[in-house]
Scaffold this active site. Structure first.
Site, short mmCIF file in Angstrom:
data_model
loop_
_atom_site.label_atom_id
_atom_site.label_comp_id
_atom_site.label_asym_id
_atom_site.label_seq_id
_atom_site.Cartn_x
_atom_site.Cartn_y
_atom_site.Cartn_z
N CYS A 9 0.84 -1.21 0.00
CA CYS A 9 0.00 0.00 0.00
C CYS A 9 0.87 1.25 0.00
O CYS A 9 1.75 1.40 0.84
CB CYS A 9 -0.90 -0.01 1.23
N CYS A 58 0.41 3.24 3.51
CA CYS A 58 0.75 2.71 4.83
C CYS A 58 2.06 3.33 5.35
O CYS A 58 2.93 3.70 4.57
CB CYS A 58 0.87 1.18 4.76
N HIS A 72 -4.35 0.30 7.97
CA HIS A 72 -4.84 0.06 6.62
C HIS A 72 -6.25 -0.56 6.60
O HIS A 72 -6.99 -0.38 5.63
CB HIS A 72 -3.85 -0.89 5.93
N ASN A 123 -13.17 10.35 -1.14
CA ASN A 123 -13.76 9.37 -2.05
C ASN A 123 -13.63 8.04 -1.37
O ASN A 123 -12.51 7.61 -1.11
CB ASN A 123 -12.94 9.27 -3.35
N SER A 127 -8.84 4.75 -5.45
CA SER A 127 -7.81 3.85 -5.96
C SER A 127 -7.20 2.98 -4.87
O SER A 127 -6.47 2.04 -5.17
CB SER A 127 -6.71 4.66 -6.64
N HIS A 152 -6.92 2.20 1.79
CA HIS A 152 -6.36 2.80 3.01
C HIS A 152 -7.16 4.08 3.33
O HIS A 152 -7.39 4.90 2.44
CB HIS A 152 -4.88 3.15 2.79
N HIS A 190 -8.31 7.45 3.65
CA HIS A 190 -7.68 8.71 3.28
C HIS A 190 -8.66 9.66 2.60
O HIS A 190 -9.72 9.25 2.15
CB HIS A 190 -6.48 8.47 2.34
N GLN A 229 -8.61 13.79 0.39
CA GLN A 229 -7.75 14.66 -0.40
C GLN A 229 -8.13 16.11 -0.21
O GLN A 229 -9.23 16.43 0.25
CB GLN A 229 -7.89 14.32 -1.89
P1 H2U Z 1 -8.09 8.34 -4.43
O1 H2U Z 1 -8.57 8.99 -3.13
O2 H2U Z 1 -9.02 8.65 -5.55
O3 H2U Z 1 -7.83 6.90 -4.27
O4 H2U Z 1 -6.71 9.01 -4.80
C1 H2U Z 1 -5.51 8.82 -4.09
C2 H2U Z 1 -4.55 9.87 -4.53
O5 H2U Z 1 -3.23 9.50 -4.15
C3 H2U Z 1 -4.52 10.08 -6.04
O6 H2U Z 1 -4.91 11.40 -6.32
C4 H2U Z 1 -2.31 9.94 -5.12
C5 H2U Z 1 -3.05 9.84 -6.43
O7 H2U Z 1 -2.59 10.82 -7.31
N1 H2U Z 1 -1.10 9.12 -5.05
C6 H2U Z 1 0.08 9.71 -4.68
O8 H2U Z 1 0.14 10.92 -4.45
N2 H2U Z 1 1.23 8.93 -4.58
C7 H2U Z 1 1.27 7.61 -4.86
O9 H2U Z 1 2.30 6.99 -4.72
C8 H2U Z 1 0.06 6.93 -5.39
C9 H2U Z 1 -1.20 7.72 -5.40
ZN ZN Z 2 -2.29 1.06 3.74
#
Ligand code: H2U
Ligand code: ZN
Length: 345
Positions: A50, A53, A112, A152, A160, A163, A165, A167
């Site tokens: 992940c 994590c 996680h 989201n 995606s 975990h 989270h 934004q």
């Molecule tokens: P989601 O909340 O839609 O899953 O998006 C996770 C965000 O995490 C996504 O905008 C970022 C992606 O650009 N990300 C990173 O900044 N670093 C990473 O190593 C993978 C994902």
């Molecule tokens: Zn994780």
């Protein structure tokens, strides 16, 4: 005589000035379309693959801190960048403008396996504290006029990574959904000297039909004008302009309400309930914005089970937002659900 729980009608959303078509009689129609597989969510507390994590390496190389509560970093694939050169295009009907901004990723917990409804209230308070800090520091930069905090949740929402989270996308111009609410709220405030949502809440608390839960500071309800089947809104009773204006006690009440609603959501279809949620609050353009009454929207896609979701397609895409089950019916179902998570029952 029209019966608003049976006959097709339109409802007005005073917060964004748009209308929704409600067709309550259709809620009974059979379903033979797509069904989603129930999401399996037995995850380990730590996943070595992940990218969120603690201690793990992210896609572009940076390594996460071995964080023990919340953790925030600048999105490695930011949609908005602070150093975009200025400039604009006005060539007849070709109009474009440069946009500067900041994108951040906020980890809610080092664990996680968790989601907000499975986290302890004290830990959700830390998420709210992080939102406050980010809103404050990002918003105080002179080129940032709006800070969008959002979450989201669930792969059906395009998330995606499971975990826990959220934004932040912050930028120099005012995004369209926010601008609609800006216009509606400032018109109302100018006319009445009170926030639109204070007056709305007074009406809702009197009626009680769409109230899901209430504590000292916050109310959770299904808006009269809700579009998504189980759409809700959390809003403070007093006209708080921005999250940083909440007192410590009020932030605890916010965390408690966020937890309570998401537990009810999970209990609705006995699944980790997907949604997009976000906080709408005052712009960060240096003005006071007394017209703003902060609130958090929840837009969940599920309709009748863990696997049947509402599609915003066809008529909704071409013409107008539409729903079948009424806001009152949804509110009643959510209100009656237990506030202990089904996994802990
Ligand atoms: P989601 O909340 O839609 O899953 O998006 C996770 C965000 O995490 C996504 O905008 C970022 C992606 O650009 N990300 C990173 O900044 N670093 C990473 O190593 C993978 C994902
Ligand atoms: Zn994780």
């Amino acid at each position: 005589m029209i019966n608003f729980s049976e006959h097709p009608h339109r409802r007005y959303n005073p917060l964004n000035g748009e209308w929704v078509l409600v067709s309550p009689h259709r809620a009974k129609r059979p379903w033979q379309g797509q069904t989603e597989k129930p999401q399996q969510d037995n995850r380990p507390s730590y996943d070595p693959t992940c990218y969120l994590c603690p201690g793990n390496q992210r896609a572009q190389g940076p390594v996460n801190e071995k964080y023990t509560s919340t953790f925030v970093f600048t999105n490695d694939f930011s949609a908005l960048l602070p150093d975009t050169p200025d400039g604009e295009l006005t060539d007849g009907l070709f109009i474009a403008k440069a946009e500067q901004g900041i994108s951040r990723v906020l980890c809610f917990s080092p664990d996680h396996s968790l989601t907000i409804p499975e986290m302890e209230a004290v830990d959700i308070e830390k998420v709210i504290e992080l939102w406050c800090n980010e809103y404050q520091t990002i918003g105080s930069q002179s080129f940032i006029n709006h800070v969008q905090i959002f979450e989201n949740k669930g792969s059906v929402m395009g998330c995606s990574n499971p975990h826990p989270h959220g934004q932040i996308w912050a930028q120099s111009s005012i995004p369209v959904e926010v601008e609609k609410e800006q216009i509606q709220q400032s018109q109302y405030f100018k006319q009445h000297g009170r926030t639109l949502l204070s007056d709305y809440l007074t009406q809702e608390l009197k009626k009680q039909d769409r109230i899901i839960a209430e504590n000292n500071t916050f109310v959770c309800l299904t808006p009269f004008w809700a579009v998504w089947p189980f759409e809700t809104m959390i809003l403070p009773k007093r006209p708080v302009t921005r999250i940083t204006d909440l007192t410590e006690d009020e932030k605890m009440d916010f965390a408690a309400m966020y937890q309570k609603l998401t537990i009810k959501y999970d209990n609705l279809f006995l699944t980790s309930f997907p949604y997009s949620a976000g906080i709408h609050q005052a712009l960060t353009d240096g003005q006071e914005h007394p017209e703003w009454h902060m609130h958090m929207h929840f837009y969940p896609p599920l309709l009748r089970s863990a696997s049947v979701k509402k599609f915003m397609v066809g008529y909704e895409m071409m013409a107008n937002a539409q729903r079948d089950i009424t806001a009152e019916q949804s509110a009643q179902r959510l209100r009656e659900l237990p506030t202990i998570h089904y996994k802990k029952q």
